[in-house]
Design a protein around this motif. Structure first.
Motif, PDB file in Angstrom:
ATOM      1  N   ILE A 206       0.833  -1.205   0.000  1.00 34.95           N
ATOM      2  CA  ILE A 206       0.000   0.000   0.000  1.00 34.95           C
ATOM      3  C   ILE A 206       0.868   1.256   0.000  1.00 34.95           C
ATOM      4  CG2 ILE A 206      -1.586   1.344   1.445  1.00 34.95           C
ATOM      5  CD1 ILE A 206      -2.798  -1.430   2.281  1.00 34.95           C
ATOM      6  N   ARG A 207       1.954   1.222   0.774  1.00 36.31           N
ATOM      7  CA  ARG A 207       2.839   2.387   0.823  1.00 36.31           C
ATOM      8  C   ARG A 207       3.530   2.609  -0.520  1.00 36.31           C
ATOM      9  NH1 ARG A 207       3.151   7.177   3.333  1.00 36.31           N
ATOM     10  NH2 ARG A 207       5.298   7.901   3.534  1.00 36.31           N
ATOM     11  N   ALA A 208       3.977   1.524  -1.149  1.00 33.75           N
ATOM     12  CA  ALA A 208       4.603   1.654  -2.472  1.00 33.75           C
ATOM     13  C   ALA A 208       3.607   2.235  -3.474  1.00 33.75           C
ATOM     14  CB  ALA A 208       5.106   0.288  -2.944  1.00 33.75           C
TER      15      ALA A 208
ATOM     16  N   VAL B 242      -9.429  -1.056 -12.013  1.00 39.62           N
ATOM     17  CA  VAL B 242     -10.077  -1.831 -10.954  1.00 39.62           C
ATOM     18  C   VAL B 242     -11.578  -1.590 -10.948  1.00 39.62           C
ATOM     19  CG1 VAL B 242     -10.247  -2.171  -8.456  1.00 39.62           C
ATOM     20  CG2 VAL B 242      -8.007  -1.854  -9.523  1.00 39.62           C
ATOM     21  N   THR B 243     -12.320  -2.693 -10.825  1.00 43.00           N
ATOM     22  CA  THR B 243     -13.771  -2.648 -10.649  1.00 43.00           C
ATOM     23  C   THR B 243     -14.121  -3.375  -9.362  1.00 43.00           C
ATOM     24  OG1 THR B 243     -14.148  -2.638 -13.038  1.00 43.00           O
ATOM     25  CG2 THR B 243     -16.009  -3.261 -11.626  1.00 43.00           C
ATOM     26  N   ILE B 244     -14.834  -2.706  -8.451  1.00 44.56           N
ATOM     27  CA  ILE B 244     -15.238  -3.302  -7.175  1.00 44.56           C
ATOM     28  C   ILE B 244     -16.714  -3.648  -7.225  1.00 44.56           C
ATOM     29  CG2 ILE B 244     -15.473  -2.910  -4.688  1.00 44.56           C
ATOM     30  CD1 ILE B 244     -13.188  -0.868  -4.925  1.00 44.56           C
ATOM     31  N   LEU B 245     -17.018  -4.904  -6.857  1.00 42.18           N
ATOM     32  CA  LEU B 245     -18.404  -5.348  -6.755  1.00 42.18           C
ATOM     33  C   LEU B 245     -18.775  -5.409  -5.275  1.00 42.18           C
ATOM     34  CD1 LEU B 245     -17.206  -6.644  -9.471  1.00 42.18           C
ATOM     35  CD2 LEU B 245     -19.148  -8.206  -9.329  1.00 42.18           C
TER      36      LEU B 245
ATOM     37  N   LEU C  93      -6.551  -3.406  -0.928  1.00 39.90           N
ATOM     38  CA  LEU C  93      -5.831  -3.967  -2.065  1.00 39.90           C
ATOM     39  C   LEU C  93      -6.356  -3.425  -3.391  1.00 39.90           C
ATOM     40  CD1 LEU C  93      -5.245  -7.671  -0.966  1.00 39.90           C
ATOM     41  CD2 LEU C  93      -3.693  -5.719  -0.850  1.00 39.90           C
ATOM     42  N   ALA C  94      -7.640  -3.153  -3.472  1.00 42.81           N
ATOM     43  CA  ALA C  94      -8.197  -2.576  -4.705  1.00 42.81           C
ATOM     44  C   ALA C  94      -7.513  -1.253  -5.023  1.00 42.81           C
ATOM     45  CB  ALA C  94      -9.699  -2.380  -4.556  1.00 42.81           C
TER      46      ALA C  94
ATOM     47  N   LEU D 224      -8.512  -5.637 -13.063  1.00 45.07           N
ATOM     48  CA  LEU D 224      -8.714  -6.400 -11.833  1.00 45.07           C
ATOM     49  C   LEU D 224     -10.138  -6.186 -11.341  1.00 45.07           C
ATOM     50  CD1 LEU D 224      -7.608  -8.072  -9.400  1.00 45.07           C
ATOM     51  CD2 LEU D 224      -7.043  -5.884  -8.321  1.00 45.07           C
ATOM     52  N   ALA D 225     -10.857  -7.275 -11.155  1.00 48.06           N
ATOM     53  CA  ALA D 225     -12.179  -7.224 -10.523  1.00 48.06           C
ATOM     54  C   ALA D 225     -12.013  -7.646  -9.065  1.00 48.06           C
ATOM     55  CB  ALA D 225     -13.163  -8.148 -11.237  1.00 48.06           C
ATOM     56  N   VAL D 226     -12.716  -6.957  -8.170  1.00 51.66           N
ATOM     57  CA  VAL D 226     -12.630  -7.231  -6.738  1.00 51.66           C
ATOM     58  C   VAL D 226     -14.024  -7.485  -6.197  1.00 51.66           C
ATOM     59  CG1 VAL D 226     -11.925  -6.360  -4.474  1.00 51.66           C
ATOM     60  CG2 VAL D 226     -10.593  -5.763  -6.519  1.00 51.66           C
ATOM     61  N   ILE D 227     -14.223  -8.653  -5.588  1.00 59.64           N
ATOM     62  CA  ILE D 227     -15.491  -8.954  -4.914  1.00 59.64           C
ATOM     63  C   ILE D 227     -15.270  -8.730  -3.427  1.00 59.64           C
ATOM     64  CG2 ILE D 227     -17.185 -10.727  -4.361  1.00 59.64           C
ATOM     65  CD1 ILE D 227     -16.605 -12.036  -7.025  1.00 59.64           C
TER      66      ILE D 227
END
Length: 548
Positions: free
Chosen positions: A135-137, A283-286, A272-273, A260-263
């Protein structure tokens, strides 16, 4: 079991050397060496002679004598001598297990710690540490690409070498695991580490399947279950037949996927998304409901707005009814059409690691989610068995686990320590961060507490103005009548750095007026707590910049 008196040891390092020498003998499974008690206990194949053991000890300059009454029952692995206090078995080696082991030894117990996988548990290996590094990177990459100061500092598209970032991440993980777990265990002769998978035989003993496929029985006076949790996988049609990621695989991926899809809609999913988005993924978050739907609604709204400003697609009230992997891509079927992605991250919570423990044989009760039910003293329904950490019904935070492990060890040794979670701070490492402590308004109302609250937007906080970053808010919840602070919710950059001040205020039963009267350093984010407290009685827009 062979007991050997060892003369000549002068420190715990001597004991560690004797242990190492004995365990190098072919056929020796485990050696437990105690400097304070001047002896060793050795579990070995019958082919290993007493002479071999004594020679190994003599080669180090010590004198070994086989003790009378040598143990003959080799189905038992009881690592503590009769005069060494309680023998405590601990299943697991993460935050709760390590805290308990060290406290138990401090109180005079001897510990057998059983680990089926990598020493250190989730946090240092596949959780807190690697995720916060990633996350920091990603945050650094984001600032190089875009910041509020681009008018005067030229933005530069970052060239990201994921393999080098991963190597740096893993090196720090390895370093911390050795420094905080492996090295400490190796240097403590009162703790014996057994590598294998444990299950209960009854309420006083475990059967351990060692890594060489043999089995040993570990009898105990007390036992702590600290087996943690693993990513939960929802029952979506087709999902299990695809190469989906959990957080474990995502954190060690050598590539950044184009799509990247994130459920998921909570901590792990959103941390992480955003990290992958900032490292270059689309990124797509569901979200089954909304982001952070269990929290104050303003939290989810603020994070959703921040994510959408960064180009992250957030699909509220969206579920995948089916998942397929075709032609190298994921196809997710939803009520709003198909979503296609190169990788799929499933982060819908974590399930306790309890199924393989045979808890019923020991009379240990679990809830509907198979988490071990414990009281405030970490006691289970079985009188000699305790539990702590993510395998229980406690909140799944490593600092809660460690605190619970310490208190469990005290109680296993006859104490009466409780874990009070009424002022437990929690932080989500998105940007802006989410930090909470105490009650939300809704939670207070469910407890029958009448509340008064104030919300301060960050354009009223001088530090946020100086940063040119006013995303988010700070909200204080007070009890009507007493004015006592009972809850704080914050969505701000570095919210995790201010929430502990709020936790201490709640712990010390401060009122909002008392907080408003405190001295806070100017141009800090934590000053936002004071400013929000002042809004209960003043209009802060009419105050000078650092009015007390």
């Amino acid at each position: 079991m062979t007991e050997i008196t060892v003369n000549g040891m002068t420190c715990v390092t001597c004991a560690a050397h004797v242990k190492e020498a004995l365990e190098k003998i072919p056929g020796v499974d485990v050696a437990v060496v105690s400097y304070p008690y001047g002896h060793a206990q050795v579990m070995a194949d019958s082919a290993v002679s007493h002479g071999q053991m004594l020679s190994a000890i003599a080669a180090l300059g010590y004198q070994g004598l086989i003790r009378a009454g040598d143990f003959k029952d080799e189905t038992k692995l009881r690592d503590a001598p009769e005069d060494a206090g309680l023998h405590i078995a601990i299943i697991g080696s993460g935050g709760a297990a390590m805290a308990a082991a060290l406290k138990a030894v401090e109180q005079g117990a001897h510990v057998t710690l059983i680990e089926r996988g990598t020493i250190g548990g989730t946090c240092v290996n596949v959780g807190c540490v690697p995720s916060k590094i990633m996350i920091r990177a990603a945050h650094i990459a984001h600032l190089r690409r875009e910041s509020p100061f681009d008018g005067g500092i030229k933005a530069t598209a970052p060239a990201i070498d994921r393999r080098k970032l991963l190597a740096q991440q893993q090196a720090r993980v390895d370093e911390l695991r050795h420094a905080k777990y492996e090295g400490i265990l190796e240097g403590n002769p009162a703790i014996t580490v057994v590598h294998g998978e444990a299950r209960f035989k009854d309420g006083q003993s475990l059967v351990v399947r060692l890594n060489d496929s043999t089995e040993r029985t570990v009898a105990f006076d007390r036992c702590l279950v600290a087996t943690g949790a693993s990513p939960a996988v929802p029952p979506i049609t087709g999902l299990k037949d695809t190469p989906y990621w959990t957080s474990t695989e995502a954190l060690v991926s050598e590539a950044i996927p184009e799509r990247l899809a994130v459920i998921g809609s909570s901590v792990v999913a959103l941390e992480l998304a955003q990290a992958f988005a900032r490292l270059g993924s689309k990124v797509t978050i569901l979200a089954r409901s909304t982001l952070f739907f269990r929290e104050d609604p303003a939290i989810g709204e603020a994070v959703t707005a921040a994510f959408r400003m960064e180009g992250i697609e957030v699909l509220d009230h969206t579920q995948a009814s089916q998942v397929a992997h075709e032609g190298g891509e994921f196809v997710l079927t939803t009520g709003h059409g198909e979503i296609r992605a190169d990788k799929l991250l499933v982060a819908t919570g974590r399930a306790p690691n309890t199924r393989s423990l045979n808890l019923e044989a020991a009379g240990v009760a679990v809830n509907a989610q198979e988490a071990i039910v414990i009281d405030q003293g970490m006691r289970t329904s079985s009188p000699n068995i305790y539990a702590a950490g993510d395998c229980t019904d406690q909140p799944q935070f490593v600092y809660v686990a460690a605190a619970a492990g310490t208190r469990a060890a005290i109680n296993m040794n006859g104490g009466d320590a409780a874990l009070d979670l009424t002022a437990m701070p929690a932080v989500v490492f998105t940007d802006p961060q989410v930090a909470t402590v105490g009650y939300s308004e809704a939670e207070a109302h469910l407890k029958g507490i009448e509340t008064d609250s104030r919300t301060l937007m960050l354009d009223n906080v001088p530090r946020a103005l100086a940063n040119f970053d006013t995303r988010g808010f700070i909200k204080l919840v007070a009890e009507v009548g007493s004015g006592r602070l009972i809850g704080v919710q914050a969505v701000t950059p570095e919210a995790g750095e201010l929430i502990q001040t709020a936790a201490l205020a709640i712990r010390n039963r401060m009122t909002v007026q008392e907080m408003a009267n405190q001295l806070f350093p100017y141009l800090t984010m934590v000053e936002g707590l004071k400013l929000t407290a002042q809004t209960f009685s003043k209009d802060v827009k009419q105050l000078s910049c650092c009015a007390g």
